[in-house]
Design a protein around this motif. Structure first.
Motif, mmCIF file in Angstrom:
data_model
loop_
_atom_site.group_PDB
_atom_site.id
_atom_site.type_symbol
_atom_site.label_atom_id
_atom_site.label_comp_id
_atom_site.label_asym_id
_atom_site.label_seq_id
_atom_site.Cartn_x
_atom_site.Cartn_y
_atom_site.Cartn_z
ATOM 1 N N UNK A 1 6.655 3.052 3.004
ATOM 2 C CA UNK A 1 7.315 3.693 3.910
ATOM 3 C C UNK A 1 7.529 2.913 5.187
ATOM 4 N N UNK A 2 8.791 2.730 5.983
ATOM 5 C CA UNK A 2 8.835 2.045 6.956
ATOM 6 C C UNK A 2 9.137 0.503 6.618
ATOM 7 N N UNK A 3 8.515 -0.265 7.479
ATOM 8 C CA UNK A 3 8.896 -1.605 7.519
ATOM 9 C C UNK A 3 8.059 -2.479 6.647
ATOM 10 N N UNK A 4 7.175 -2.019 5.953
ATOM 11 C CA UNK A 4 6.148 -2.715 5.017
ATOM 12 C C UNK A 4 5.998 -2.154 3.806
ATOM 13 N N UNK A 5 5.540 -2.850 2.622
ATOM 14 C CA UNK A 5 4.968 -2.489 1.555
ATOM 15 C C UNK A 5 3.726 -2.034 1.724
ATOM 16 N N UNK A 6 2.899 -2.823 2.012
ATOM 17 C CA UNK A 6 1.432 -2.820 2.464
ATOM 18 C C UNK A 6 1.104 -4.186 3.227
ATOM 19 N N UNK A 7 0.456 -3.962 4.231
ATOM 20 C CA UNK A 7 -0.219 -4.928 4.842
ATOM 21 C C UNK A 7 -1.825 -5.665 4.546
ATOM 22 N N UNK A 8 -2.120 -4.743 3.341
ATOM 23 C CA UNK A 8 -3.333 -5.182 3.009
ATOM 24 C C UNK A 8 -4.667 -4.398 3.703
ATOM 25 N N UNK A 9 -5.733 -4.995 3.488
ATOM 26 C CA UNK A 9 -6.976 -4.197 3.868
ATOM 27 C C UNK A 9 -6.606 -4.025 5.539
ATOM 28 N N UNK A 10 -6.765 -2.868 6.036
ATOM 29 C CA UNK A 10 -6.910 -2.513 7.388
ATOM 30 C C UNK A 10 -8.235 -3.148 8.359
ATOM 31 N N UNK A 11 -7.326 -4.057 9.081
ATOM 32 C CA UNK A 11 -8.391 -4.883 9.696
ATOM 33 C C UNK A 11 -9.541 -4.248 10.771
ATOM 34 N N UNK B 1 9.402 -3.522 0.076
ATOM 35 C CA UNK B 1 10.328 -3.621 1.357
ATOM 36 C C UNK B 1 9.252 -4.028 2.409
ATOM 37 N N UNK B 2 9.630 -5.358 3.022
ATOM 38 C CA UNK B 2 8.897 -5.789 4.018
ATOM 39 C C UNK B 2 7.528 -6.576 3.647
ATOM 40 N N UNK B 3 6.704 -6.381 4.205
ATOM 41 C CA UNK B 3 5.563 -7.332 4.131
ATOM 42 C C UNK B 3 4.614 -6.674 3.025
ATOM 43 N N UNK B 4 4.157 -7.719 2.062
ATOM 44 C CA UNK B 4 3.007 -7.349 1.005
ATOM 45 C C UNK B 4 2.248 -8.422 1.261
ATOM 46 N N UNK B 5 0.903 -8.157 1.893
ATOM 47 C CA UNK B 5 -0.015 -9.161 2.335
ATOM 48 C C UNK B 5 -1.226 -8.857 1.861
ATOM 49 N N UNK B 6 -2.121 -9.791 1.438
ATOM 50 C CA UNK B 6 -3.514 -9.680 1.015
ATOM 51 C C UNK B 6 -3.529 -8.715 -0.169
ATOM 52 N N UNK B 7 -4.290 -7.444 0.159
ATOM 53 C CA UNK B 7 -4.324 -6.330 -1.241
ATOM 54 C C UNK B 7 -2.991 -6.032 -1.325
ATOM 55 N N UNK B 8 -2.084 -5.871 -0.596
ATOM 56 C CA UNK B 8 -0.723 -5.477 -0.473
ATOM 57 C C UNK B 8 0.058 -6.214 -1.626
ATOM 58 N N UNK B 9 -0.122 -7.481 -1.466
ATOM 59 C CA UNK B 9 0.229 -8.260 -2.428
ATOM 60 C C UNK B 9 -0.332 -8.002 -3.987
ATOM 61 N N UNK B 10 -1.603 -8.010 -3.776
ATOM 62 C CA UNK B 10 -2.375 -7.684 -5.083
ATOM 63 C C UNK B 10 -1.662 -6.417 -5.745
#
Length: 266
Positions: free
Chosen positions: A58-68, A109-118
């Motif tokens: 939902x929103x601007x990102x697929x998943x930004x990965x692990x919550x920092x 949709x939007x960023x797929x970073x770290x775990x989100x890319x996985x």
């Protein structure tokens, strides 16, 4: 179905859209997120009326990965054995996505970073929006670029040369570069990526449920086959099982009679 971090919707064709619904953090992966997505996939995997699954954010990102923020707290308070269990929980989620018996399509949709890319790589295929961005963020956090299945999945999708560079630099890969390097199947305008993924899913579910399940299982197993002959042996046995199903006879009959088959998953 709706959880704190997920929204699950299905249509009459058995296509299920799972939307990560934590847009304020670009759908970052907290322990709750990992648990809920794992539970949702386990439930959907047992449901024989489900035919395909679309994952999106939902929103601007697929998943930004692990919550920092959560990660920083963990590194300060966890022992190595306890931290290993947390690490393993995140990694098991990627395995669960890959082992889900239904076809899984990532609508990025939007960023797929770290775990989100996985997560996206663990899907069977991917489409993305024009604003999508991909990166292996781990190395930029002072940890190995090889995490939660990345060193296995990424080289098999884009090849070892690009995978090495992505994992060593952590740079962002834009949508068109992702398309050129076969990280994604297609790039569509922003706002249309879920519809594009659902169209692929509906093309898939026109076929026999058992044939689709066997195709997914054999294809991924044979990606690691030690030889062509080993791959063919698995194919041969699977084909003979499929040929003996009612749905295979129905498909052949429908082809001869020029009608749409009515599959019963038998």
């Amino acid at each position: 179905m709706e959880t704190e971090a997920m929204r699950v919707e299905r249509d009459e064709d058995g296509v299920v859209v799972v939307t990560f619904s934590v847009p304020k953090t670009l759908n970052s992966m907290t322990a709750r997120f990992v648990d809920e997505l794992g539970d949702v996939l386990e439930e959907l995997g047992r449901d024989v009326t489900v035919r395909a699954i679309v994952l999106t954010g939902e929103g601007r990102g697929f998943s930004s990965g692990h919550d920092l923020a959560e990660m920083a707290g963990d590194t300060e308070s966890l022992s190595i054995p306890a931290g290993y269990e947390v690490q393993n929980a995140y990694a098991r989620l990627i395995v669960r996505i890959k082992e889900t018996p239904h076809p899984v399509i990532a609508a990025v949709n939007g960023v797929a970073a770290g775990g989100g890319l996985a997560i996206a790589l663990a899907a069977d295929t991917r489409v993305c929006s024009e604003s999508a961005r991909f990166n292996c963020a781990f190395v930029r956090l002072g940890i190995s670029g090889c995490d939660v299945g990345m060193s296995y999945l990424l080289p098999r999708v884009v090849g070892p040369t690009l995978a090495f560079e992505m994992m060593m630099t952590g740079r962002l890969v834009a949508a068109q570069e992702a398309l050129r390097n076969r990280l994604v199947l297609d790039v569509v305008p922003d706002g249309e990526v879920v519809e594009a993924a659902v169209r692929i899913a509906r093309d898939i579910v026109r076929n026999s449920p058992f044939a689709i399940r066997m195709t997914k299982q054999v294809m991924w197993a044979n990606l690691d086959a030690p030889s062509l002959q080993s791959a063919i042996e698995l194919e041969n046995r699977t084909q003979m099982v499929c040929v003996m199903t009612e749905d295979a006879r129905e498909a052949l009959g429908a082809f001869v009679e020029k009608r749409r088959p009515a599959f019963r998953n038998r």
